[in-house]
Design an enzyme around this catalytic site. Sequence first.
Site, PDB file in Angstrom:
ATOM      1  N   ASP A   1       0.853  -1.189   0.000  1.00 20.94           N
ATOM      2  CA  ASP A   1       0.000   0.000   0.000  1.00 20.94           C
ATOM      3  C   ASP A   1       0.885   1.233   0.000  1.00 20.94           C
ATOM      4  O   ASP A   1       1.969   1.230   0.596  1.00 20.94           O
ATOM      5  CB  ASP A   1      -0.932   0.024   1.198  1.00 20.94           C
ATOM      6  CG  ASP A   1      -2.133   0.934   0.948  1.00 20.94           C
ATOM      7  OD1 ASP A   1      -3.120   0.455   0.346  1.00 20.94           O
ATOM      8  OD2 ASP A   1      -2.081   2.119   1.322  1.00 20.94           O
TER       9      ASP A   1
ATOM     10  N   CYS B   1     -14.797  -0.143  -6.436  1.00 19.80           N
ATOM     11  CA  CYS B   1     -16.126  -0.022  -5.824  1.00 19.80           C
ATOM     12  C   CYS B   1     -16.836   1.176  -6.453  1.00 19.80           C
ATOM     13  O   CYS B   1     -17.494   1.959  -5.773  1.00 19.80           O
ATOM     14  CB  CYS B   1     -16.032   0.105  -4.304  1.00 19.80           C
ATOM     15  SG  CYS B   1     -14.847   1.320  -3.715  1.00 19.80           S
TER      16      CYS B   1
END
Length: 820
Positions: free
Chosen positions: A238, A344
């Site tokens: 990340d 999403c």
Amino acid sequence: MGRRARDRRRQQQQRQERPERGGGGDQAVRAGPGEVKRGGECRGRRADGGGAFLQGWAGGYPEIVKENELFERYYRELGIVPAGEWDAFMAALREPLPATLRITGYRSHAREILHCLKEKYFRELQDLEVDGQKVEMPQSLSWYPEELAWHTNLSRKILRKSPQLEKFHQFLVSETECGNISRQEAVSMIPPLLLDVSPHHKILDMCAAPGSKTAQLIEMLHADMNVPFPSGFVIANDVDNKRCYLLVHQAKRLNSPCIMVVNHDASSIPNLQIDVDGRKEILFYDRILCDVPCSGDGTMRKNIDVWKKWTTQNSLQLHGLQLRIATRGVEQLAEGGRMVYSTCSLNPIENEAVIASLLEKSQGALELADVSSELPGLKRMPGITKWKVMLKDGQWFEEWKDVPSNRQTQIRPTMFPVKDEEKLKAMNLERCLRILPHHQNTGGFFVAVLIKKSPMPWNKRQPKVHQKLPQRTGDTEVTAANSGNGSECIIEEPRLDENEESKKMQELQNLDTEQSKKEGVCGPPPSKKMKLFGFKEDPFVFLPEDDPLFIPIQKFYALDPSFPKMNLLTRTQEGKKRQLYMVSKELRNVLLNNSEKMKVINTGIKVWSRNSDGEQFGCAFRLAQEGIYTLYPFIHARIINVCIEDVKILLTQENPFLSKFSSETQKKVKDMAMGSIVLKYDPDPEKPHDLQCPIVLCGWQGKTSLRAFVPKNERLHYLRMMGVEVFKAKRKEEDLEDKTEEEVQCRLVQTEEKMDVEEKEHDLVPKMEAEIGEDSSQSPVKSSAMEIENKIEDLDQSSKNANSHVSQEGKDTDASNVKD
């Protein structure tokens, strides 16, 4: 007086002035004057003349009006929702998202947890009413394998405030903390399932935080719990340093030696090298999860801020980054490998446009996989082939040629659909999946599964590394630059400096690197100072093969000759080694060959901890519970098989005497030296009502006592699985019995035992031992369940040093404030 206090007082005055509307009416005034929202949508009122809306100050924040005209106009025009379903689509977006949970599937007792959920907690919800409303029974997700995922309409507020649901709520919290249950949005579970992971796969999770999908990948690696070290691994990356520590927290719950957390920009994550039969080769991954940052309009049901913040500009700004990350992903994918791209978001600019651009510039190296037969029961919409681009002012563009020059910095050619019908047909964009919220009461989501058939066109000339090259940050850097015809990739291939002086410097650097590898040191010296881009981590130092520290450990536990001692590491170069961690052989290979180019946040699991004055008992290191399932297959000594009643005593009593255990256990312990032990429970098939999954616990054998070193939540977990009630303060009938002479004698024995313990064992494990109290003769097994939990909580306070080896305690981010 603070602003919030003033607002609350003003709100209270308004309630007194207008009692007929107190508590929130069935209707709410909309932001625009003269307009009314649907009943029950936003139960608040106008707080001032400017049209701000308040929910009644639950938490002190105004409720957001779930309306966005631009959003409706945009998606109506694109036609992603089937005809006649628009109202159902919008109504679903305005409803709260159901809570979903997933039982971790790789542990041997997943079925026991499922059985406990269905037969105990779900049954208690039948015919239950809260605030006059009947509680809906949780339902399994039809498309998730083996009934290991469930959803419920119970909100967090109801779970927390309802006494009837207290046990269920505490069960969910406790099981989540010890890694047996993950609270995860339903659609978020789809990408790992479509990756089709096997235990031998090398996996890269490019944008991994907060880690719910990473946890799924780890579970899949450990599908066979009889294999302590799968040959595959997960590298979870990340870009946000703080979120990396949240990712560590999630991954650590699963206690795997096959996970590594790194901190890089996913769009330029470096190529890694591994040692294959004595030569260096570039590491290509079998599976890559590319869950990219997105505008998140599929999360409107849980992140209601999206309603007021949504604009098409968000998608236009993210498109380039998403394409760069996806491009970097396919570059590092092995031939025949599978990459799942997901967002999403429902927006084709972030979805089909990225996939189409990637397929077009791959020139046949990539293809979309047909996954229509996978996950039966999942309702999905096919990808679209036609779409338009809209600016935030509502202006539409159908082709790149229509975009004026002053808008070409906002809109790029890769955002438009391919016009060539043959090319478009060959892309098979309909194989993408779009999940709409109203079809199965979920969030919105997009998934595309890509298969790599051959090297990417711009990588075909990339030389394989067969020699030791200088360690640099990234052997190949890829930059996606937009141009008039699309996005072209510029490649910088690794090359050695021609200058002789530079060559000498490189040689010296290589010598230093090789020396570090020989010493087993991966990473820089320790430093706890906060840097501009995050904390500087402690080094990973592998234990040398001839390290004298390991010899007494091997002898004390009779470790199998096949035990991979080269995989043991510490997080300190100097001073006494206090903790020993373990990684798989494959991750060791990655660490040793890439220490200079990777920013590793965390890897490995703790398997041994140093005992104060432990040498006098034959070994300075005791076993750690978090690594016991990895170590157990290699241990051939100091194992005590216990029955289920013994396990209950171990988990509910602080330091029980040997006389309290079964005669079989007492015989086994009699001739065993003091020190760290393994306590193993094997289920009896002839007793189907008992726990039917094996349990391995770390323990300590004293001179006249036996205890388990297990964290609180894990204790509660095992007790629940054995049918011991741990929530209600319900006294058992045995507590009401008169004290017998035997109990008095037991008290005398304990007093004598206390003196013995204080004299002989007080300094044995200073952080784990607790003084025996005067009333310790009362058995907690016969105490109330609340007493059991209190005792377990006290035990947990003395076990804090067994949690994790993240080098900075303050780095973890509060999981409750981060999106799924």
